[in-house]
Write a protein that holds these residues in place. Sequence first.
Motif, PDB file in Angstrom:
ATOM      1  N   VAL A 352       0.868  -1.168   0.000  1.00 42.13           N
ATOM      2  CA  VAL A 352       0.000   0.000   0.000  1.00 42.13           C
ATOM      3  C   VAL A 352       0.912   1.227   0.000  1.00 42.13           C
ATOM      4  N   VAL A 353       0.735   2.111  -0.988  1.00 43.54           N
ATOM      5  CA  VAL A 353       1.531   3.345  -1.039  1.00 43.54           C
ATOM      6  C   VAL A 353       0.648   4.498  -0.570  1.00 43.54           C
ATOM      7  N   ILE A 354       1.085   5.185   0.527  1.00 48.97           N
ATOM      8  CA  ILE A 354       0.327   6.316   1.075  1.00 48.97           C
ATOM      9  C   ILE A 354       0.813   7.566   0.338  1.00 48.97           C
ATOM     10  N   GLU A 355       0.037   7.997  -0.622  1.00 47.90           N
ATOM     11  CA  GLU A 355       0.550   9.000  -1.562  1.00 47.90           C
ATOM     12  C   GLU A 355       0.778  10.377  -0.931  1.00 47.90           C
ATOM     13  N   ASN A 356       0.030  10.697   0.130  1.00 44.31           N
ATOM     14  CA  ASN A 356       0.246  12.007   0.751  1.00 44.31           C
ATOM     15  C   ASN A 356       1.223  11.940   1.933  1.00 44.31           C
ATOM     16  N   TYR A 357       1.920  10.802   2.081  1.00 46.22           N
ATOM     17  CA  TYR A 357       2.928  10.722   3.138  1.00 46.22           C
ATOM     18  C   TYR A 357       4.277  11.036   2.499  1.00 46.22           C
ATOM     19  N   PRO A 358       5.083  11.908   3.119  1.00 47.21           N
ATOM     20  CA  PRO A 358       6.319  12.362   2.476  1.00 47.21           C
ATOM     21  C   PRO A 358       7.291  11.221   2.184  1.00 47.21           C
ATOM     22  N   GLU A 359       7.836  11.252   0.991  1.00 49.96           N
ATOM     23  CA  GLU A 359       8.786  10.228   0.582  1.00 49.96           C
ATOM     24  C   GLU A 359      10.049  10.292   1.431  1.00 49.96           C
ATOM     25  N   GLY A 360      10.611   9.096   1.749  1.00 48.33           N
ATOM     26  CA  GLY A 360      11.887   9.054   2.475  1.00 48.33           C
ATOM     27  C   GLY A 360      11.752   9.338   3.958  1.00 48.33           C
ATOM     28  N   GLU A 361      10.557   9.608   4.437  1.00 46.08           N
ATOM     29  CA  GLU A 361      10.403   9.872   5.874  1.00 46.08           C
ATOM     30  C   GLU A 361       9.770   8.690   6.582  1.00 46.08           C
ATOM     31  N   ARG A 385       5.826   5.573   4.192  1.00 44.23           N
ATOM     32  CA  ARG A 385       4.971   5.776   3.019  1.00 44.23           C
ATOM     33  C   ARG A 385       4.497   4.459   2.383  1.00 44.23           C
ATOM     34  N   VAL A 386       5.358   3.445   2.443  1.00 43.78           N
ATOM     35  CA  VAL A 386       4.961   2.167   1.826  1.00 43.78           C
ATOM     36  C   VAL A 386       4.766   1.117   2.930  1.00 43.78           C
ATOM     37  N   LEU A 387       3.593   0.522   2.921  1.00 40.85           N
ATOM     38  CA  LEU A 387       3.223  -0.444   3.957  1.00 40.85           C
ATOM     39  C   LEU A 387       2.827  -1.775   3.317  1.00 40.85           C
ATOM     40  N   TYR A 388       2.754  -2.798   4.161  1.00 43.43           N
ATOM     41  CA  TYR A 388       2.093  -4.039   3.734  1.00 43.43           C
ATOM     42  C   TYR A 388       0.866  -4.255   4.599  1.00 43.43           C
ATOM     43  N   ILE A 389      -0.211  -4.668   3.954  1.00 39.76           N
ATOM     44  CA  ILE A 389      -1.366  -5.155   4.698  1.00 39.76           C
ATOM     45  C   ILE A 389      -1.649  -6.584   4.219  1.00 39.76           C
ATOM     46  N   ALA A 437      -3.233   4.935  -1.599  1.00 39.16           N
ATOM     47  CA  ALA A 437      -4.118   5.387  -0.530  1.00 39.16           C
ATOM     48  C   ALA A 437      -3.676   6.764  -0.047  1.00 39.16           C
ATOM     49  N   THR A 438      -4.525   7.378   0.751  1.00 35.80           N
ATOM     50  CA  THR A 438      -4.142   8.613   1.447  1.00 35.80           C
ATOM     51  C   THR A 438      -4.342   8.364   2.933  1.00 35.80           C
ATOM     52  N   TYR A 439      -3.629   9.101   3.768  1.00 32.95           N
ATOM     53  CA  TYR A 439      -3.831   8.958   5.205  1.00 32.95           C
ATOM     54  C   TYR A 439      -4.295  10.289   5.768  1.00 32.95           C
ATOM     55  N   ASP A 440      -4.942  10.255   6.920  1.00 35.06           N
ATOM     56  CA  ASP A 440      -5.415  11.480   7.572  1.00 35.06           C
ATOM     57  C   ASP A 440      -4.491  11.767   8.761  1.00 35.06           C
ATOM     58  N   PRO A 441      -3.610  12.764   8.637  1.00 34.88           N
ATOM     59  CA  PRO A 441      -2.632  13.035   9.703  1.00 34.88           C
ATOM     60  C   PRO A 441      -3.292  13.325  11.050  1.00 34.88           C
TER      61      PRO A 441
END
Length: 554
Positions: A352-361, A385-389, A437-441
């Motif tokens: 799962v790639v969280i597109e609004n999460y900053p890359e490299g952080e 930013r990149v997760l596994y579910i 996906a997007t996440y809600d901070p």
Amino acid sequence: MSTESPAKPRDFIREIVDEDLRAGRYQTVITRFPPEPNGYLHIGHAKSICLNFGVAGEFGGWCNLRYDDTNPTKEDVEYVDAIEEDVRWLGFSWKEHRHASDYFDQLYEWAEHLITHGKAYVDSLSAEEMREYRGTLTEPGKESPYRNRSAEENLDLFRRMKAGEFPDGAHVLRAKIDMASPNINMRDPVLYRIRHDHHHRTGDKWCIYPMYDYAHPPSDAIEHVTHSICTLEYEDHRPLYDWVIENLPVPSRPHQYEFARLNLNYTVMSKRKLLRLVEEKHVNGWDDPRMPTIAGLRRRGYTPASIREFAERVGVAKRENIIDVALLEYCVRDDLNRTANRVMGVLDPLRVVIENYPEGESEELSTPNNPEDESAGVRSVPFSRVLYIEREDFMEDPPKKFFRLAPGREVRLRSAYFITCTSVVKDESGNVVELRATYDPATRGGDSPDGRKPKATLHWVSAAHAIDCEVRLYDRLFKVEAPDAGEDFLAHLNPDSLRVVPSAKLEPSVRGAHPQSRYQFERLGYFCVDPDSTSEKLVFNRTATLKDAWAKMK
Ligand code: ATP
Ligand code: MG
């Protein structure tokens, strides 16, 4: 000083012991656990161990570990070591460590005593003839033509048996009791037979060996055992046990009590059958996590406390029954729920790639180790930013009752954030290979300030931080409840009893975990580190799933 009785009787054995102490029949309760070292101990033995050591401990006495090594051919030092490890692991310690073979000299001397007193004779019938003479349940037996040999002749023959003058099977020593007894065990049972075999402790000293029924009662008496507890199949042997005690000049008077053995469904428990499973390689050794052996249960991740609890719940009674293996699983779940730390791991990963999460952080999120036990503390899990579910937690086109992730839907990631699936990425054959996906901070930690409550909470791991582990998933070894019932128990083996996941993704906190470390993988079950683990790759066994069939049945 307290005058209370040492323990509350909970079963008929404890009632008997309690009463014997109250009546002053004994000062100290002494029991023994007498395994034959011809295989590994199984969960049935655990019941006997918990009873013998448990009773002795509760009433302030002791229990001896005594190897029943009267049978020279089948013994093995590997088994002796395994038995001791298993008894200790279950949490018990023995007072003395004995062998029936320690008493061979004394038993021999007492056999001569029986002969001298006209209570035993050397019989020279063949095995075949002895069977014929024994009679049946409805017909009395016949006396052997050798039954009335004089004491001198018997003594001479018995000494020559001992000296090795006769081949195996030429003669036996028999008790002179009653060939017409309604109890076949009392029809002049065999006390000694000739066996020109090497014994693992006494070497070649003996070529005659005592039978269990003759060796056991005096061994108990020598150790001053007060309560000789065994399983129900020995009930019919009790008159013989008492006869042996009455007719020998033994130093104490033990009594035998019988309880129902443990029977468990979906498995076999006879050592002979367990040995076949091992020798024919249907399992990977005596400690294969699918085996009902104590070594297998240990490797599977069972705790000693869960096995003791199981024995306690099964109880001690006089009637045979079959216990549902679900009760055993219930006991380990119940224990591990309280004691095992939680971790997150994904067995069948979907990116799962969280597109609004900053890359490299990345960041560390705090999560409780065990919600059932505050003292277990908290740990941090990395989020990025990149997760596994879990692949099965997503459906592109979900049916009504599926509440987990789907396009356009929001779910909670445990202790992390709410995420919403925005799109899917597929390969040429149309398989979903990645989610966007997007996440809600604002939902950091897993709660939303505006009170939004997603219907599902998923486990996850950060792809960059996850470690690859092998996970072994076990199912029942047999497909049917009573594999023992038919002709060939091997026909009922479950071909899917082991499934290996070569590369599960685990959160990094498990790195370096030692064999036997136990965890709950969130939403997946209880798992235990296997000794096959290396510094490069951890191997986990699934001890039990989270689903609790037993609790529902109750
Ligand atoms: P098997 O028939 O599988 O070889 P066993 O009874 O011959 O088993 P032992 O080593 O002689 O095995 O057993 C040691 C002790 O454990 C004995 O006192 C026996 O009664 C007890 N025991 C064995 N199996 C069970 C069981 N299923 N439930 C309770 N006690 C058991
Ligand atoms: Mg036995």
